[in-house]
Design a protein around this motif. Structure first.
Motif, PDB file in Angstrom:
ATOM      1  N   CYS A  21      -2.324   6.029  -0.995  1.00  0.00           N
ATOM      2  CA  CYS A  21      -2.285   4.798  -0.219  1.00  0.00           C
ATOM      3  C   CYS A  21      -3.588   3.510  -0.680  1.00  0.00           C
ATOM      4  O   CYS A  21      -3.959   3.167   0.242  1.00  0.00           O
ATOM      5  CB  CYS A  21      -2.312   4.657   1.407  1.00  0.00           C
ATOM      6  N   THR A  22      -3.494   3.559  -1.902  1.00  0.00           N
ATOM      7  CA  THR A  22      -4.354   2.222  -2.451  1.00  0.00           C
ATOM      8  C   THR A  22      -3.336   1.492  -3.120  1.00  0.00           C
ATOM      9  O   THR A  22      -2.595   1.646  -4.037  1.00  0.00           O
ATOM     10  CB  THR A  22      -5.507   2.718  -3.311  1.00  0.00           C
ATOM     11  N   SER A  40      -4.835  -3.128  -0.064  1.00  0.00           N
ATOM     12  CA  SER A  40      -5.371  -2.254   0.778  1.00  0.00           C
ATOM     13  C   SER A  40      -5.549  -0.763   0.542  1.00  0.00           C
ATOM     14  O   SER A  40      -4.895  -0.454  -0.724  1.00  0.00           O
ATOM     15  CB  SER A  40      -4.001  -2.257   2.019  1.00  0.00           C
ATOM     16  N   SER A  41      -6.301  -0.128   1.344  1.00  0.00           N
ATOM     17  CA  SER A  41      -6.802   1.221   0.936  1.00  0.00           C
ATOM     18  C   SER A  41      -6.821   2.014   2.181  1.00  0.00           C
ATOM     19  O   SER A  41      -7.456   1.230   3.182  1.00  0.00           O
ATOM     20  CB  SER A  41      -7.999   1.189   0.146  1.00  0.00           C
ATOM     21  N   ALA A  42      -6.336   3.241   2.388  1.00  0.00           N
ATOM     22  CA  ALA A  42      -6.688   4.161   3.600  1.00  0.00           C
ATOM     23  C   ALA A  42      -7.799   4.656   3.530  1.00  0.00           C
ATOM     24  O   ALA A  42      -8.815   4.672   2.489  1.00  0.00           O
ATOM     25  CB  ALA A  42      -5.565   5.344   3.466  1.00  0.00           C
ATOM     26  N   THR A  59      -4.741   1.326   7.132  1.00  0.00           N
ATOM     27  CA  THR A  59      -5.410   0.901   5.888  1.00  0.00           C
ATOM     28  C   THR A  59      -6.503  -0.397   6.331  1.00  0.00           C
ATOM     29  O   THR A  59      -6.435  -0.808   7.125  1.00  0.00           O
ATOM     30  CB  THR A  59      -4.249   0.329   5.163  1.00  0.00           C
ATOM     31  N   ASN A  85      -4.750  -5.649   6.017  1.00  0.00           N
ATOM     32  CA  ASN A  85      -3.916  -5.560   4.715  1.00  0.00           C
ATOM     33  C   ASN A  85      -4.225  -7.081   4.081  1.00  0.00           C
ATOM     34  O   ASN A  85      -4.193  -8.131   4.852  1.00  0.00           O
ATOM     35  CB  ASN A  85      -2.473  -5.684   4.825  1.00  0.00           C
TER      36      ASN A  85
END
Length: 222
Positions: A21-22, A40-42, A59, A85
């Motif tokens: 999730c990037t 976004s990044s988790a 995120t 986000n």
């Protein structure tokens, strides 16, 4: 007659984040012939994306800068403990950046949260440090779409909304339909005016806004 042009891949770079999730949602070319990327990044440590101090399973906003030879010079993460986000950006006249995002957080880097999901504007310096931030919208669902500089060093923001309070003057449809929302701010992010665009149906969250001269804007969407 039109001719087909071949595309040449100049270079590639991996934005190595964590195991999941990037995402990069938008890029712009910078004044030094580099690239700014926004997404976004988790919250899972790893790669070049820095860890975030708040514990979140959702995120955060990720912003990064590449130089003219496509080497990554910095990556920053902003947000709170809920959904954040990054969706768009523009470079400011002083060489910094304005990042358009959306947030459901009410802590961390976020203040002035209005409820639901807000349009979130982050003003960064040239090194990616946060100078100030503002939340816009209503107590319902508001999302960012596009941002541009204006001739007075302010910003014109295009977003979507199903709300009818706060910075949203009116809503044409019901709760399940989205209008386009235009917000004009000064250089410090203070709202100067806001307008709803659309009809009783749903206006999709795809579009762009451009500033043309001192008093005119071009808005497109689908």
């Amino acid at each position: 007659s039109a001719r087909a042009q071949s595309l040449h891949v100049d270079s590639t770079r991996f934005i190595t984040g964590n195991k999941c999730c990037t995402d990069i949602n938008a890029t712009i070319t910078t004044k030094d012939n580099g690239i700014l990327f926004v997404g976004s990044s988790a919250h899972i440590p790893g790669g070049i994306v820095p860890d975030f101090l708040l514990d979140t399973v959702l995120t955060n906003v990720m912003v990064g800068k590449m130089d003219s030879v496509k080497q990554i010079t910095w990556v920053k993460v902003f947000g709170g403990s809920d959904y954040d986000n990054g969706v768009a950006a523009c470079q400011t006249y002083d060489g910094g950046f304005a990042v358009l995002a959306e947030t459901a957080s009410n802590n961390g880097d976020i203040s002035g949260f209005k409820g639901g999901v807000d349009i979130w504007l982050l003003r960064l310096d040239a090194a990616g440090n946060l100078l100030w931030q503002k939340c816009y919208g209503s107590d319902q669902s508001d999302g960012g779409i596009s941002i541009a500089n204006t001739t007075d060093s302010g910003f014109i923001i295009m977003g979507g909304t199903n709300g009818s309070n706060g910075d949203v003057p009116f809503h044409y449809g019901d709760f399940f339909s989205m209008d386009w929302l235009l917000i004009k701010t000064d250089k410090n992010g203070i709202v100067q005016w806001s307008k709803d665009l659309g009809g009783t149906g749903d206006e999709a969250s795809i579009g762009s806004v451009l500033s043309v001269g001192s008093n005119y804007y071009i808005v497109s969407g689908t």
